[in-house]
Design a protein around this motif. Structure first.
Motif, PDB file in Angstrom:
ATOM      1  N   ASP A   1      73.416 156.620 123.428  1.00  0.00           N
ATOM      2  CA  ASP A   1      73.349 157.214 124.764  1.00  0.00           C
ATOM      3  C   ASP A   1      73.163 158.723 124.698  1.00  0.00           C
ATOM      4  O   ASP A   1      72.417 159.305 125.503  1.00  0.00           O
TER       5      ASP A   1
ATOM      6  N   GLY B   1      69.568 159.432 123.775  1.00  0.00           N
ATOM      7  CA  GLY B   1      68.710 159.172 124.926  1.00  0.00           C
ATOM      8  C   GLY B   1      68.791 160.272 125.966  1.00  0.00           C
ATOM      9  O   GLY B   1      67.770 160.659 126.560  1.00  0.00           O
ATOM     10  N   LYS B   2      69.988 160.795 126.191  1.00  0.00           N
ATOM     11  CA  LYS B   2      70.154 161.889 127.141  1.00  0.00           C
ATOM     12  C   LYS B   2      69.437 163.143 126.671  1.00  0.00           C
ATOM     13  O   LYS B   2      68.789 163.845 127.470  1.00  0.00           O
TER      14      LYS B   2
ATOM     15  N   ILE C   1      66.806 163.299 124.738  1.00  0.00           N
ATOM     16  CA  ILE C   1      65.353 163.081 124.872  1.00  0.00           C
ATOM     17  C   ILE C   1      64.909 163.278 126.318  1.00  0.00           C
ATOM     18  O   ILE C   1      63.883 163.911 126.590  1.00  0.00           O
ATOM     19  N   ARG C   2      65.703 162.753 127.247  1.00  0.00           N
ATOM     20  CA  ARG C   2      65.338 162.914 128.663  1.00  0.00           C
ATOM     21  C   ARG C   2      65.400 164.373 129.099  1.00  0.00           C
ATOM     22  O   ARG C   2      64.556 164.832 129.882  1.00  0.00           O
ATOM     23  N   GLU C   3      66.404 165.101 128.612  1.00  0.00           N
ATOM     24  CA  GLU C   3      66.525 166.505 128.989  1.00  0.00           C
ATOM     25  C   GLU C   3      65.391 167.350 128.410  1.00  0.00           C
ATOM     26  O   GLU C   3      64.883 168.262 129.079  1.00  0.00           O
TER      27      GLU C   3
ATOM     28  N   ARG D   1      55.159 160.063 122.737  1.00  0.00           N
ATOM     29  CA  ARG D   1      56.041 158.940 123.000  1.00  0.00           C
ATOM     30  C   ARG D   1      57.220 158.994 122.047  1.00  0.00           C
ATOM     31  O   ARG D   1      57.041 159.247 120.853  1.00  0.00           O
TER      32      ARG D   1
ATOM     33  N   ASN E   1      56.626 167.554 128.147  1.00  0.00           N
ATOM     34  CA  ASN E   1      56.490 169.014 128.170  1.00  0.00           C
ATOM     35  C   ASN E   1      55.938 169.552 126.861  1.00  0.00           C
ATOM     36  O   ASN E   1      55.459 170.688 126.820  1.00  0.00           O
TER      37      ASN E   1
ATOM     38  N   ASN F   1      62.411 166.197 127.644  1.00  0.00           N
ATOM     39  CA  ASN F   1      61.180 165.698 128.265  1.00  0.00           C
ATOM     40  C   ASN F   1      59.985 165.830 127.310  1.00  0.00           C
ATOM     41  O   ASN F   1      59.319 166.878 127.268  1.00  0.00           O
TER      42      ASN F   1
END
Length: 368
Positions: free
Chosen positions: A225, A228-229, A231-233, A244, A238, A235
Motif C-alpha cells: 500500500d 502504491g501511494k 507511485i500515485r503521488e 507504466r 508526469n 504520477n
C-alpha cells in the motif's frame, strides 16, 4: 424421577410461546452485537504459513527465532516501463528515495542498483576462485620457489601488469584463469550504469525488502500500500506519457493471494446461503418458515463466530472457510424441527393454524 422434566417442558414451551416476540428482538440484538465481533474475527485473517501449525511446533519456534536475527528476504518489485530511458531513470531514483524515507518497520532495505554488490565483488574477487585453480596455482608456485628461493615475488592478481610479470617468473598461465573468471563476473555487466534495467533502459526495477516475518500478511500489505501511494503521488505520466508502473515480487504475491482468499470466502458464503435458502423454500413452500429458519441460522452463526473472537481471536487459511461449514451443519437441527412443526400444523385445525401461523413461526425460531 421423570416428574421434573414432564413439568419443565410444558412450562418452558408456553413461556417461549408467550414471550416469543420479545425474545426474538432480544436475540436479534445479541446477534447484531455478535455480528460486529464476527467481522473483527474475519478482519484478523492470518494466512501466515506458521499459523497452520501449533505454536508449540518446533518449526514454528525455529521460524520465530530466525525472524529476529535478520530482516525478511521477501521483496516488492516496482517495475517501470517506458520508451524514455532518462525519464525512467528519474522515476526509478525518485521512487527509491521515497521508499527509503518510509519507517524501518515498513521497509528494511531499498535497492535500485548493484553498486554495493560490484564494490564487494571487486574487493573480494579472489575468494571466488575455485579450489582446484587455487591448488594448481599453489602447486606451480611451490615448484618454482624451490628454484628461486632468493627471489621475492607476489601473485599480484589485482594488478594486470604485476600479474603478468609474476606469471612469467612463476611459469603460471594466469591469462586463462582471468578469462575464465571475467566471464563469470559478467553477470553484473548486464546492468549498464549499475542500475537494475534491461531493454536499453526501457524496463527498470526498484526492490523494497520487507522487514520481519516474510509470511506475515499485514507487513506485506502495508509495504504494498505504501509503494502504491508513492507511485500515485509521483504520477508516472508526469515523467513520460507512455510510462507504466506495476508491482510484483514476493510481497505482492502474498497480498494478492490473501485478497483472492477473502474473495473466495465471500463468494462461498453468499452461494451457500442462497442455495440453502432456495432448497428450503422449494421443499417446504412456506416463506414464513424460511424467514424463521434464516433468522435462527443468522443468530446461531453470529453467536458462534462472535464467541470465537474472544476464545481464539483470529482465523487462518483453513478455518476461514468455517462460515460455510457452520451454515451447512448448523441448518440440520432447524430443518428437522421445522419439518416436525409443519407436520403438526397440518394435523391441527386449519382455521386455528391460519390465525396463529406467524406467532407459531416466531416461537419456532426462538426455540431453535
Amino acid at each position: 424421577m421423570h416428574s421434573t422434566p414432564q413439568k419443565f417442558w410444558p412450562i418452558f414451551s408456553k413461556s417461549l410461546h408467550r414471550y416469543s416476540g420479545r425474545l426474538s428482538v432480544l436475540f436479534l440484538l445479541v446477534a447484531l452485537v455478535s455480528c460486529y465481533f464476527s467481522f473483527l474475527l474475519y478482519k484478523n485473517l492470518r494466512t501466515d504459513l506458521e499459523e497452520l501449525l501449533p505454536e508449540s511446533a518446533p518449526s514454528v519456534q525455529d521460524l520465530k527465532i530466525a525472524s529476529h536475527r535478520f530482516s525478511g528476504m521477501n521483496h516488492l518489485e516496482v517495475v517501470i516501463e517506458t520508451q524514455n530511458s532518462k525519464a525512467g531513470e528519474r522515476f526509478q531514483k525518485d521512487v527509491a528515495d521515497r521508499l527509503r524515507a518510509l519507517p524501518p518497520e515498513i521497509v528494511a532495505q531499498v535497492k535500485e542498483d548493484v553498486r554495493e554488490e560490484r564494490k564487494f565483488f571487486e574487493k573480494y574477487r579472489a575468494f571466488y576462485v575455485d579450489l582446484v585453480d587455487l591448488e594448481e596455482i599453489l602447486t606451480q608456485a611451490k615448484a618454482k620457489l624451490k628454484a628461486e628461493t632468493k627471489k621475492a615475488f607476489s601473485l599480484g592478481l589485482d594488478d594486470e601488469a604485476d600479474s603478468d610479470e609474476s606469471s612469467r617468473r612463476l611459469g603460471i598461465n594466469t591469462k586463462k584463469l582471468r578469462e575464465k573468471y571475467d566471464s563469470k563476473s559478467g553477470t553484473l555487466d548486464r546492468f549498464p550504469d549499475n542500475y537494475f534495467q534491461m531493454n536499453q533502459g526501457k524496463t527498470r526495477v526498484v526492490l523494497a525488502f520487507l522487514p520481519g516475518k516474510v509470511t506475515a500478511v499485514g507487513g506485506n500489505k502495508t509495504l504494498s500500500d505504501a509503494a502504491g501511494k508513492i507511485i500515485r503521488e509521483l504520477n508516472p505520466l508526469n515523467y513520460a506519457p507512455d510510462m507504466r508502473v506495476g508491482l510484483g515480487g514476493d510481497v505482492q504475491n502474498v497480498v494478492e493471494e490473501n485478497r483472492e482468499l477473502v474473495k473466495d470466502l465471500v463468494i462461498s458464503f453468499v452461494v451457500v446461503s442462497i442455495l440453502v435458502t432456495l432448497v428450503i423454500w422449494l421443499f417446504f413452500r412456506t416463506l414464513s418458515g424460511v424467514v424463521a429458519l434464516s433468522y435462527t441460522l443468522f443468530v446461531g452463526v453470529c453467536l458462534t463466530f462472535g464467541a470465537s473472537y474472544f476464545l481464539v481471536g483470529y482465523l487462518n487459511a483453513n478455518t476461514a472457510f468455517l462460515g460455510s461449514i457452520v451454515i451447512g451443519n448448523g441448518i440440520n437441527f432447524p430443518i428437522i424441527l421445522l419439518a416436525r412443526y409443519c407436520e403438526l400444523r397440518r394435523q391441527s385445525d386449519r382455521k386455528s393454524t391460519r390465525l396463529n401461523s406467524s406467532h407459531g413461526y416466531i416461537s419456532y425460531a426462538v426455540f431453535c
